[in-house]
Design an enzyme around this catalytic site. Structure first.
Site, mmCIF file in Angstrom:
data_model
loop_
_atom_site.group_PDB
_atom_site.id
_atom_site.type_symbol
_atom_site.label_atom_id
_atom_site.label_comp_id
_atom_site.label_asym_id
_atom_site.label_seq_id
_atom_site.Cartn_x
_atom_site.Cartn_y
_atom_site.Cartn_z
ATOM 1 N N GLU A 127 0.853 -1.194 0.000
ATOM 2 C CA GLU A 127 0.000 0.000 0.000
ATOM 3 C C GLU A 127 0.884 1.238 0.000
ATOM 4 O O GLU A 127 1.994 1.196 0.526
ATOM 5 C CB GLU A 127 -0.853 0.047 1.280
ATOM 6 C CG GLU A 127 -1.874 -1.055 1.360
ATOM 7 C CD GLU A 127 -2.418 -1.239 2.775
ATOM 8 O OE1 GLU A 127 -2.509 -0.247 3.518
ATOM 9 O OE2 GLU A 127 -2.733 -2.388 3.119
ATOM 10 N N LYS A 129 2.271 4.591 1.399
ATOM 11 C CA LYS A 129 2.343 5.149 2.746
ATOM 12 C C LYS A 129 1.962 6.621 2.633
ATOM 13 O O LYS A 129 2.700 7.426 2.069
ATOM 14 C CB LYS A 129 3.746 4.987 3.324
ATOM 15 C CG LYS A 129 3.829 5.421 4.760
ATOM 16 C CD LYS A 129 5.145 4.972 5.366
ATOM 17 C CE LYS A 129 5.227 5.270 6.838
ATOM 18 N NZ LYS A 129 5.201 6.686 7.164
ATOM 19 N N ASP A 131 1.396 10.338 3.708
ATOM 20 C CA ASP A 131 2.127 11.173 4.665
ATOM 21 C C ASP A 131 1.184 12.140 5.375
ATOM 22 O O ASP A 131 1.009 13.275 4.978
ATOM 23 C CB ASP A 131 3.235 11.948 3.937
ATOM 24 C CG ASP A 131 4.284 12.434 4.916
ATOM 25 O OD1 ASP A 131 4.232 12.022 6.091
ATOM 26 O OD2 ASP A 131 5.148 13.223 4.511
ATOM 27 N N TYR A 236 -6.927 2.217 6.555
ATOM 28 C CA TYR A 236 -6.090 1.106 6.100
ATOM 29 C C TYR A 236 -6.107 -0.126 6.991
ATOM 30 O O TYR A 236 -5.526 -1.139 6.636
ATOM 31 C CB TYR A 236 -4.648 1.554 5.841
ATOM 32 C CG TYR A 236 -4.006 2.322 6.985
ATOM 33 C CD1 TYR A 236 -3.724 1.698 8.185
ATOM 34 C CD2 TYR A 236 -3.690 3.667 6.841
ATOM 35 C CE1 TYR A 236 -3.146 2.406 9.226
ATOM 36 C CE2 TYR A 236 -3.109 4.376 7.874
ATOM 37 C CZ TYR A 236 -2.841 3.741 9.070
ATOM 38 O OH TYR A 236 -2.282 4.433 10.087
ATOM 39 N N LYS A 300 3.112 -5.304 3.840
ATOM 40 C CA LYS A 300 2.547 -6.061 4.957
ATOM 41 C C LYS A 300 2.372 -7.508 4.521
ATOM 42 O O LYS A 300 1.979 -7.749 3.374
ATOM 43 C CB LYS A 300 1.156 -5.522 5.336
ATOM 44 C CG LYS A 300 1.104 -4.038 5.593
ATOM 45 C CD LYS A 300 -0.335 -3.540 5.807
ATOM 46 C CE LYS A 300 -0.323 -2.028 5.978
ATOM 47 N NZ LYS A 300 -1.646 -1.429 6.114
ATOM 48 N N LYS A 324 10.906 3.532 2.497
ATOM 49 C CA LYS A 324 10.843 4.986 2.368
ATOM 50 C C LYS A 324 11.409 5.420 1.016
ATOM 51 O O LYS A 324 12.530 5.028 0.668
ATOM 52 C CB LYS A 324 11.651 5.646 3.491
ATOM 53 C CG LYS A 324 11.025 5.525 4.872
ATOM 54 C CD LYS A 324 9.695 6.260 4.908
ATOM 55 C CE LYS A 324 9.305 6.779 6.241
ATOM 56 N NZ LYS A 324 9.863 7.924 6.783
ATOM 57 N N CYS A 417 26.536 43.907 5.285
ATOM 58 C CA CYS A 417 25.174 43.426 5.519
ATOM 59 C C CYS A 417 24.239 43.947 4.433
ATOM 60 O O CYS A 417 24.207 45.153 4.165
ATOM 61 C CB CYS A 417 24.700 43.883 6.896
ATOM 62 S SG CYS A 417 22.958 43.544 7.168
ATOM 63 N N CYS A 420 21.686 46.574 6.331
ATOM 64 C CA CYS A 420 22.090 47.871 6.889
ATOM 65 C C CYS A 420 23.406 48.388 6.313
ATOM 66 O O CYS A 420 23.795 49.521 6.566
ATOM 67 C CB CYS A 420 22.198 47.783 8.405
ATOM 68 S SG CYS A 420 23.567 46.748 8.959
ATOM 69 N N CYS A 435 25.923 39.975 11.088
ATOM 70 C CA CYS A 435 25.874 41.425 11.133
ATOM 71 C C CYS A 435 25.736 41.769 12.615
ATOM 72 O O CYS A 435 24.838 41.274 13.281
ATOM 73 C CB CYS A 435 24.654 41.927 10.361
ATOM 74 S SG CYS A 435 24.308 43.659 10.705
ATOM 75 N N CYS A 440 20.306 47.113 12.932
ATOM 76 C CA CYS A 440 20.087 46.610 11.573
ATOM 77 C C CYS A 440 18.592 46.332 11.354
ATOM 78 O O CYS A 440 17.977 45.568 12.106
ATOM 79 C CB CYS A 440 20.908 45.344 11.373
ATOM 80 S SG CYS A 440 20.472 44.449 9.881
HETATM 81 S S1 IVH Z 1 -0.207 0.327 8.580
HETATM 82 C C1 IVH Z 1 1.347 -1.029 13.002
HETATM 83 N N1 IVH Z 1 -0.652 1.446 6.285
HETATM 84 O O1 IVH Z 1 2.586 5.220 8.741
HETATM 85 C C2 IVH Z 1 1.141 0.194 12.215
HETATM 86 N N2 IVH Z 1 0.298 2.789 7.987
HETATM 87 O O2 IVH Z 1 5.084 4.591 10.647
HETATM 88 C C3 IVH Z 1 0.286 -0.128 11.043
HETATM 89 N N3 IVH Z 1 0.679 5.098 7.336
HETATM 90 O O3 IVH Z 1 1.429 5.195 12.025
HETATM 91 C C4 IVH Z 1 0.257 0.986 10.123
HETATM 92 N N4 IVH Z 1 -0.077 4.928 5.301
HETATM 93 O O4 IVH Z 1 0.281 6.725 10.356
HETATM 94 C C5 IVH Z 1 -0.184 1.631 7.521
HETATM 95 N N5 IVH Z 1 -1.137 2.282 4.201
HETATM 96 C C6 IVH Z 1 -0.689 2.469 5.427
HETATM 97 C C7 IVH Z 1 -0.190 3.711 5.874
HETATM 98 C C8 IVH Z 1 0.292 3.833 7.166
HETATM 99 C C9 IVH Z 1 0.440 5.736 6.200
HETATM 100 C C10 IVH Z 1 1.307 5.715 8.530
HETATM 101 C C11 IVH Z 1 0.562 5.477 9.810
HETATM 102 C C12 IVH Z 1 1.530 4.778 10.711
HETATM 103 C C13 IVH Z 1 2.839 5.171 10.109
HETATM 104 C C14 IVH Z 1 3.852 4.102 10.423
#
Ligand code: IVH
Length: 680
Positions: A127, A129, A131, A236, A300, A324, A417, A420, A435, A440
């Site tokens: 999936e 991730k 942000d 999720y 996962k 990441k 600077c 000033c 400076c 200033c």
């Molecule tokens: S599963 C046991 N799935 O990433 C934690 N997390 O560092 C299970 N996050 O705290 C998390 N997208 O805030 C999962 N598709 C996704 C995610 C996701 C973003 C975030 C979530 C979690 C952090 C983990």
């Protein structure tokens, strides 16, 4: 404690090598703790998530290799950050864990091998991730009851009203079931940009990235503001999925969708890690086309029945990890190098770029940090450069594309600077130029902006634009002038974009700021090395501005968290004429100059007592115990010393218990504690 621990160990090992390792670990701990505070408590990260993860991973690795060098309060033992006071707290029925990270395919393969040692025959679910920030939704009989942030993983904040405003969150599920759903709340780029545009227009500080904007928004006390900011939420996971007869994570996602929750449209099930890697490469391309920020791919194990067997560490499951993405980079031309003068007089070179689109927004400027950084990069004006945006709004120039170099102009540091015109000086111990002119204009303006900023005096309507405007009209020259503005109401009304209503709002906000807590005022003074956290520590030891301004360096050094640099800087600041005048003026204007940790109405056993907690309590979480003690006038510290009045001891106490015995500090059991607080 950390300091003492480490020193003992260094001597024990007596080798330079161990000394260096211990030093590095201590350094990493400090960096991570500071970053945690900035990120989780202040919602104002200073370092990038990428760098943070690097630090954390380095520390985790070193702790694995040298377990006896691990500090008892190492930040690797925590799941998350500190909880803010604003909202009610909600205890999560099942802790909200986080994920381990991997940064390359090699590390991902290692992750796969570790799982294959435990189990065989399984698939991976992949999936994106997202942000944003994690949220736990509790539905009862299909109706949304509560929504809470992750907080420290065990206790979060009740943000139900705010989450209810998110359009994609159903208040009623398609089935009348009771279920706990977890997901990620985030702010799409479009909402982020229009929010920042609105903030810029009224002179408010912009949010540094969509994640922070989402975090700041979810913690708004007024849910109507939240509703206007267009947050979104992807679900999720489900707690205890077996209750719903679900066998795989991919079934969980499908079920969430069936219930009416929003799930991210991109996910895949693959058979092995090679296939996972191929998909990740595709996701890395895909993410550039999306309308929201993603910082990786979550991998996962798909088969839920294997989770127990694969197991968990204290912080995260072993059946999942986050790959990441490397921070996004872009190529552009450096048109010019300009210089910014900060509130301390520090001069920062800035790369003026040909606008380029990266990580969801257009970048026009990037920091070049200082003279040495520019020399090390060997960058010249007219060069093509690679810039990187690693989650923060201020991007960085990472390298020069030398083969593209034609007709460039070498860089040379300015001598005067830019604000000033006075001669500037290089800091002997670092690479920065300053400076030193106290008059200033750039410094003065930035000092006032800092004083009024969110974490200092929080004068909402006194943002960058307004400060500059008032400075130009001679109405604001220094911090104390802020409190003289009320004498110039008529003049203010005449100014462009001002008008009666906004002037009155501004003046009211200024009056209101007079009662801010002393730590905010001290932070707002802009003393070198005194951030928000240090300011709090200082005023908790010197609870009036007068006491703090009289404090001598040697006394300041007695405070555990205060080192040489801070102590010197505080002493030097308060011995200046400028500071003396400022303190006198603050008094005259009626600002709050004393620090009250909490108002204590009645006498109690904990009044002014210093308490240390150790071990596990049966009837309270540590936070609850802390709150009770603080509400009764006590103070919690982390370290047992001669100043400690009580050590509250639960089961399996740590070394603080031994220390309490050694120093003959009064030890109280949980039972005794309950007796003590009974009447309160
Ligand atoms: S599963 C046991 N799935 O990433 C934690 N997390 O560092 C299970 N996050 O705290 C998390 N997208 O805030 C999962 N598709 C996704 C995610 C996701 C973003 C975030 C979530 C979690 C952090 C983990």
């Amino acid at each position: 404690m950390i300091k003492e621990n480490k020193i003992i160990l260094w001597y024990n090992n007596n080798g330079d090598f161990m000394n260096e390792i211990a030093k590095r670990m201590h350094e990493l701990e400090k960096l991570i703790k500071q970053a945690n505070y900035e990120y989780h408590t202040l919602d104002k990260p200073v370092i990038s998530d990428y760098l943070y993860d690097q630090y954390l991973n380095e520390l985790i690795r070193l702790e694995e290799q040298y377990p006896n060098l691990k500090s008892i309060d190492s930040p690797t033992m925590k799941i998350g950050g500190v909880i803010l006071e604003k909202f009610n707290k909600i205890e999560h029925q099942t802790p909200m864990m986080s994920l381990s990270n991997v940064f390359n395919f090699e590390e991902l393969k290692q992750f796969d091998l570790r799982i294959r040692k435990e189990v065989e025959d399984f698939n991976y679910d992949l999936e994106l991730k997202i942000d944003g920030l994690a949220i736990s939704l509790v539905y009862e009989n299909g109706i949304l009851q509560t929504a809470a942030t992750r907080g420290d993983g065990l206790v979060g904040e009740d943000v139900t009203f705010n989450v209810k405003t998110i359009k994609s969150v159903p208040l009623k599920l398609n089935e009348p079931i009771s279920v706990v759903v977890r997901g990620e709340v985030f702010m799409p780029y479009k909402s982020f940009e229009s929010l920042n545009k609105r903030r810029t227009a009224v002179g408010e500080e912009v949010f540094s990235n969509p994640r922070n904007a989402a975090a700041g928004t979810i913690r708004q006390l007024d849910s109507s503001i939240v509703a206007k900011r267009n947050l979104d939420l992807f679900s999720y996971t489900i707690v205890e999925p077996e209750k719903y007869n679900l066998k795989t994570q991919s079934e969980v996602l499908a079920y969430l969708k069936k219930l009416g929750l929003k799930i991210n449209p991109f996910s895949d099930v693959v058979e092995n890690i090679e296939q996972a890697i191929e998909k990740i490469k595709k996701y890395d391309e895909l993410r550039k086309t999306l309308s929201y920020d993603t910082d990786g791919v979550v991998i996962k194990v798909d088969n839920l029945d294997l989770y127990e067997k694969i197991g968990y560490t204290t912080r995260h499951p072993k059946w999942a990890t986050a790959y990441k993405f490397a921070p996004e980079e872009a190529l552009t031309k450096l048109k010019e190098i300009t210089f910014q003068v900060g509130r301390t007089g520090m001069i920062t070179p800035v790369a003026e770029l040909d606008p380029v689109f990266v990580s969801g927004s257009v970048v026009r400027r990037a920091t070049l940090h200082n003279e040495d950084f520019i020399k090390a990069l060997d960058v010249q004006i007219g060069d093509y450069v690679i810039i990187r945006k690693a989650g923060e709004i201020i991007p960085e120039v990472v390298r020069v594309e030398f083969e593209k170099r034609v007709n460039t102009t070498p860089f040379s540091m300015i001598e005067n600077c830019p604000s000033c015109g006075q001669k500037i000086y290089r800091d002997l111990s670092g690479a920065d130029w300053y400076c030193l002119n106290p008059l200033c204009p750039a410094q003065r303006v930035n000092k006032i902006i800092h004083f009024a900023s969110r974490d200092a005096m929080n004068i909402d309507s006194l943002g960058e634009k307004v400060v500059k405007q008032l400075y130009e009209h001679g109405l604001l020259k220094e911090i104390s002038d802020v409190y003289r503005l009320k004498d110039y109401r008529e003049q203010l009304i005449q100014l462009e974009r001002m008008g009666e209503k906004s002037v009155d709002n501004l003046l009211n906000a200024i009056e209101e700021s007079k009662s801010r807590s002393l730590d905010r005022l001290v932070f707002g003074l802009g003393i070198r090395h005194v951030g928000a956290k240090v300011a709090k520590i200082l005023v908790s030891h010197y609870p009036t501005l007068e006491l703090l301004s009289d404090a001598k360096k040697e006394d300041l050094l007695n405070i555990f968290e205060i080192g040489e640099a801070i102590a010197t800087s505080v002493e030097v600041f308060f011995s200046s004429e400028y500071a003396n005048l400022l303190v006198a003026q603050f008094k005259e204007f009626g600002l709050n100059l004393s620090y009250q940790q909490r108002v204590v109405e009645k006498q109690s056993l904990f009044r002014d007592k210093v308490v240390v907690l150790t071990g596990k309590l049966e009837n309270f979480t540590r936070n609850e115990a802390k709150e009770i003690i603080e509400s009764l006038g006590g103070k919690i510290t982390s370290r047992v010393s001669g100043n400690t009045d009580y050590v509250l001891v639960g089961s399996e106490p740590g070394s603080k218990y031994d220390e309490a015995q050694r120093l003959a500090v009064q030890i109280i059991s949980e039972q005794e504690f309950m007796e003590m607080i009974k009447d309160d």
